[in-house]
Structures are given as structure tokens and as C-alpha cells.
Design an enzyme around this catalytic site. Structure first.
Site, PDB file in Angstrom:
ATOM      1  N   GLY A  14       0.682  -1.285   0.221  1.00  0.00           N
ATOM      2  CA  GLY A  14       0.010   0.046   0.057  1.00  0.00           C
ATOM      3  C   GLY A  14       0.832   1.287   0.011  1.00  0.00           C
ATOM      4  O   GLY A  14       1.840   1.172  -0.567  1.00  0.00           O
ATOM      5  N   SER A  15       0.252   2.275   0.685  1.00  0.00           N
ATOM      6  CA  SER A  15       0.809   3.399   0.505  1.00  0.00           C
ATOM      7  C   SER A  15       2.110   3.464   1.525  1.00  0.00           C
ATOM      8  O   SER A  15       2.125   2.973   2.580  1.00  0.00           O
ATOM      9  CB  SER A  15      -0.118   4.729   0.941  1.00  0.00           C
ATOM     10  OG  SER A  15      -0.471   4.524   2.269  1.00  0.00           O
ATOM     11  N   GLY A  20       2.541   5.734   3.669  1.00  0.00           N
ATOM     12  CA  GLY A  20       2.007   6.345   4.980  1.00  0.00           C
ATOM     13  C   GLY A  20       1.357   4.996   5.737  1.00  0.00           C
ATOM     14  O   GLY A  20       1.435   5.045   6.759  1.00  0.00           O
ATOM     15  N   GLY A  62       2.523   1.929   5.421  1.00  0.00           N
ATOM     16  CA  GLY A  62       3.682   1.247   5.752  1.00  0.00           C
ATOM     17  C   GLY A  62       4.238   1.921   7.019  1.00  0.00           C
ATOM     18  O   GLY A  62       4.745   1.104   8.018  1.00  0.00           O
ATOM     19  N   GLU A  80       5.827  -3.417   0.724  1.00  0.00           N
ATOM     20  CA  GLU A  80       5.715  -2.904  -0.447  1.00  0.00           C
ATOM     21  C   GLU A  80       4.959  -1.648  -0.727  1.00  0.00           C
ATOM     22  O   GLU A  80       3.656  -1.742  -0.594  1.00  0.00           O
ATOM     23  CB  GLU A  80       5.358  -4.034  -1.518  1.00  0.00           C
ATOM     24  CG  GLU A  80       5.710  -3.462  -3.222  1.00  0.00           C
ATOM     25  CD  GLU A  80       4.762  -4.015  -4.065  1.00  0.00           C
ATOM     26  OE1 GLU A  80       4.331  -3.191  -4.937  1.00  0.00           O
ATOM     27  OE2 GLU A  80       4.387  -5.207  -4.071  1.00  0.00           O
ATOM     28  N   CYS A 124       1.636  -1.233  -9.476  1.00  0.00           N
ATOM     29  CA  CYS A 124       2.788  -0.954  -8.458  1.00  0.00           C
ATOM     30  C   CYS A 124       3.927  -0.871  -9.244  1.00  0.00           C
ATOM     31  O   CYS A 124       4.536   0.193  -8.801  1.00  0.00           O
ATOM     32  CB  CYS A 124       2.743  -2.221  -7.436  1.00  0.00           C
ATOM     33  SG  CYS A 124       1.538  -2.530  -6.664  1.00  0.00           S
TER      34      CYS A 124
END
Length: 460
Positions: free
Chosen positions: A208-209, A211, A213, A230, A264
Site C-alpha cells: 500500500g502507501s 503512510g 507502511g 511494498e 505497483c
């Protein structure tokens, strides 16, 4: 926070699906069942676990006629592209095929005096937090090898693809995987963080993003939970003077625009050597203008809406900022039926761009690409590395030694030569810098989903 998760369809803004979130107590009970089931699951023969996982994948494939329009409703991918089952099967099959070797003990000594070996043992309960853009393929990257390795799995999907986890678990359970071994959950952010912070999981995988992570890492701090992340990407392509120009244009532009740019490892910036620059741009315009933007349920549509209005708004903002700063937009808006401020976003090519512009530095995750002219390899390498992200880079040349030398100097997780936007399950899927850490698939993927355990036996 609302106690209901809703998927708002990008097709027309309607509520396509909604599910109640679990309370803290309900979520704790899910994890407790997964913990209780893990030892028995790990005790099953490896061949049995592999067989059940592959039966689950096959059962998922049998649902594909339902899945494809469901994905179009949830995240906007055109039905003409047929869903994700091909990639799901390829990745799961590869991991199943290497499991015996990847998980085999490393024998140091087997003699009359000593038996010394290192075994790979499951992490325990694995939490998979999957994204909406390729919801089945990104999830299977961890779900299949985690289950094969003897872990139990708790799957949480993005609200934009709310029904994916539910469907995946149903397929696997119908195929014979025990209910407590693979469970789907609907969680809000606070409950997710609380579960991680309580140290309930042996491994957490998040896609995801940036933020998001950071939030995962904060939640796991002090628990010593293994984490794989990731996060964002801003993947470059570099076209050298000896490249096959036609193939480079087709592959890089497809990598930039496919799935409305919501990939991605999609191509978000392209650097072209001076001698090919004008021809590349001309061909790229023809490629982009050939798209048909429209309802993803229409078989003729080749470019569907972005998954959410706010995602489209960010792409529009980056594009307008770049134009205001001197970039030129090459695709005429009158060619596409774009809705003003909605999810349907036309493809766009920007030239006269610089790295002072966000569109060349921040993740766009939409159907826009900036193209820059470069003098030589040195300038291209400097620009490719002038970014906070590092997932993939695509090099276009006939000289493999040159590509290898350039690849060694690029700060990235994967280097492609003469291809782009592809995940090879035999290679480690990994990133660096703000793209995250860890690695999925390949032998290394199995190693991340297990821990080493040493055996030192003295005989007699």
C-alpha cells in the site's frame, strides 16, 4: 470511525458493497482461532498443504466469470482484460513447485558423531494486508507460500475491493483448507494496529502507501514482529540509441497506462536518448490516442475509470501543476469523454518536464507519464536515481553488458531489460528506499515466511 466499510464503485459512485467491521473482541477471536489451528496445519505433510493450496487456486479460477465483472464494479478494470487468474495461477504454481527444495533443511553435517542442520519453520500466524489495484495477485504472493510453509493466514483487504478476501477464503475453504487456517477479516485501522501491537502475528505483509507502511511499522514497534512492506513507486524507463523503438514505445506506454496507470510497477517516467526522442514521443502520442475511455463493463473499453475520485484528483493536480510550471500536455482532452472531477481520467503525456515537478518525483498512480530527453547514460542514471522510491526500472538496449552495468548503479529492486511491468515469481519481488523492505515470491519469499531453527545433535 464508521463501523461499516463501503466500496464505492468508480463506475457511477454507487455503493457496490458494504460489510460491518469486527469489534476488537471479534478480531481477537479470529486470531486466537488461527493460532490454535497453526500447529496442526504445520504438522500436515508438505505435499498435502501444497495440494490443498492448489485446489484452492483452482476453485478460485472456477469463479472467474463472477470475479471479472465484480472487479470492474469495485476498482474499474475493464472486463475485456479478463481478471487476474492467469497471474494468480502462475505465481501459486511456481511457489508450489519450489516449496520442497526451498523449505528443505540445510544439512551442515550428518556423520557418526554429529547431526547438524538448519530447518525452516513457520512464522506462525501471518497477517496479509492487500491492496485494491491487483487485489488477487498481490494477495496470492503471500497467501500461497505462507500456507504452503505451514503458517495460518488472516487476510485483510482494502475497502475498495471489499469482496476479494471473502471470495478468496471461500474458494480455499471449499477446496478443503480448514476454516481457521485461512480467514478473511473486515477491520478498521485502529483495530488492525491494535492486533499488530499486541504481537499476535509472526509476520505482517503490507502492500500500500508509504503512510500506511509507516503506520504498520509504528504498530509493530517493540513487538519484534517480522514485517514485509511494498509501498510506493515511481518506476522509470530508459530508452538507449540501440533500442528497438517500436517495442520500447508499446511496452513502456502500456506499462504507463494499463489499469488506468494503477500498477505497483507501472512506468511513471521515461527518459529517451536525444537521437530517438522525437520519434519516441510521436509514437507514444499515437499509442495513447488509441485508448477507448469508458465504462469497464463495456467490452470495447480499453481504459476504465480510476478506482476512486481522490486518486484521480491527485493525478489531475500533478498534471496541472506541471503544465503551470512549463510542461506541455500532448493529448487533446477533446478526444476523450472525461468527466469533470470524477473517476474517468484520460491518458496524458507530458513533455518539457523537469524533476522540480511533482509529476516526475511523487507517485502518480494514474494514466499520466512524463517523457524527458537525455544526453547519455550518466544523465539517465542520475535522473532515475533522483527519486524517493525504488521498485523497478526498465532499460531498453540491445547490449546486455551495458544494461547490466547500468542496472548495477540504479537504486531499485528489479532491473528489466527490454520489458517492463511484470512480476517474475522466480525472482524476488522487492524494493528499496521508500518503496519498502523485504521480499516476496522466489526462494527468498519462503525464507521471509519462515524462520531458521538450528539442530545440533551429538550422537552417543
Amino acid at each position: 470511525m464508521s463501523n461499516v466499510l463501503r466500496c464505492i464503485s468508480p463506475i457511477d459512485g454507487s455503493v457496490f458493497a458494504e460489510r460491518p467491521v469486527l469489534t476488537n473482541a471479534e478480531a481477537d477471536a479470529v486470531v486466537a482461532r488461527a493460532q490454535a489451528a497453526q500447529a496442526d496445519w504445520a504438522a500436515r505433510p508438505l505435499t498435502e498443504r501444497i495440494d490443498l493450496v492448489m485446489k484452492g487456486v483452482a476453485r478460485l479460477g472456477e469463479m472467474n466469470d463472477e470475479i471479472v465483472p465484480e472487479l470492474a464494479h469495485m476498482m474499474g478494470r475493464p472486463v475485456r482484460f479478463g481478471g487476474e487468474f492467469g497471474g494468480v495461477k502462475e505465481r501459486a504454481s511456481y511457489m508450489a513447485g519450489i516449496a520442497e527444495e526451498a523449505l528443505a533443511p540445510l544439512v551442515i553435517e550428518s556423520s557418526e558423531a554429529f547431526d547438524r542442520r538448519i530447518k525452516r519453520v513457520p512464522q506462525g500466524v501471518v497477517l496479509v494486508i492487500a491492496p485494491w489495484n491487483y487485489p488477487y495477485m498481490t494477495a496470492i504472493n503471500t497467501v500461497a507460500p505462507a500456507l504452503i510453509a505451514g503458517n495460518t493466514v488472516v487476510l485483510k483487504h482494502a475497502s475498495q475491493t471489499l469482496l476479494v478476501g471473502e471470495r478468496m477464503v471461500r474458494a480455499f475453504v471449499e477446496a478443503g483448507v480448514p476454516e481457521d487456517v485461512f480467514q478473511n477479516v473486515f477491520l478498521d485501522h485502529d483495530t488492525t494496529s491494535a492486533l499488530i501491537g499486541a504481537g499476535h502475528f509472526g509476520f505482517v505483509n503490507f502492500t500500500g502507501s508509504v503512510g500506511g507502511g509507516r503506520a504498520i511499522e509504528r504498530a509493530a514497534a517493540g513487538t519484534f514482529t517480522a514485517v514485509g512492506l511494498e509501498l510506493g513507486g515511481k518506476d522509470p524507463g530508459y530508452v538507449m540509441e540501440d533500442a528497438d523503438l517500436g517495442k520500447a514505445v508499446d511496452t513502456l506506454m502500456d506499462g504507463a497506462m494499463y489499469n488506468a496507470g494503477q500498477c505497483c510497477c507501472g512506468i511513471e517516467r521515461i527518459y529517451v536518448v536525444e537521437s530517438l526522442y522525437e520519434d519516441f514521443v510521436d509514437k507514444a502520442i499515437v499509442f495513447a490516442e488509441a485508448y477507448k475511455l469508458g465504462n469497464p463493463l463495456d467490452e470495447a473499453t480499453t481504459l476504465g475509470p480510476m478506482a476512486n475520485k481522490r486518486f484521480a484528483a491527485e493525478v489531475r493536480a500533478q498534471t496541472s501543476e506541471a503544465v503551470a510550471a512549463g510542461a506541455r500536455a500532448l493529448i487533446d482532452p477533446s478526444r476523450f469523454p472525461e468527466d469533470d472531477g470524477g473517476t474517468y481520467l484520460m491518458p496524458q503525456i507530458l513533455v518539457d518536464v523537469t524533476h522540480d515537478m511533482r509529476v516526475m518525483r511523487d507517485e502518480s498512480f494514474g494514466p499520466v507519464v512524463g517523457i524527458m530527453k537525455v544526453k547519455d547514460d550518466e544523465e539517465a542514471i542520475r535522473l532515475m536515481n533522483d527519486c524517493d522510491f525504488g521498485l523497478t526500472a526498465s532499460l531498453w538496449t540491445a547490449d546486455i553488458d551495458r544494461a547490466d552495468a547500468i542496472g548495477d548503479r540504479i537504486e531499485t529492486g528489479t532491473v528489466f531489460m527490454n520489458r517492463a511491468d511484470y512480476l517474475d515469481p522466480a525472482l524476488c519481488w522487492t524494493g528499496c528506499k521508500d518503496t519498502g523492505r523485504g521480499g516476496a515470491l522466489s526462494v527468498i519469499g519462503f525464507h521471509n515466511l519462515t524462520r531458521p531453527k538450528s539442530y545440533h545433535f551429538r550422537k552417543g
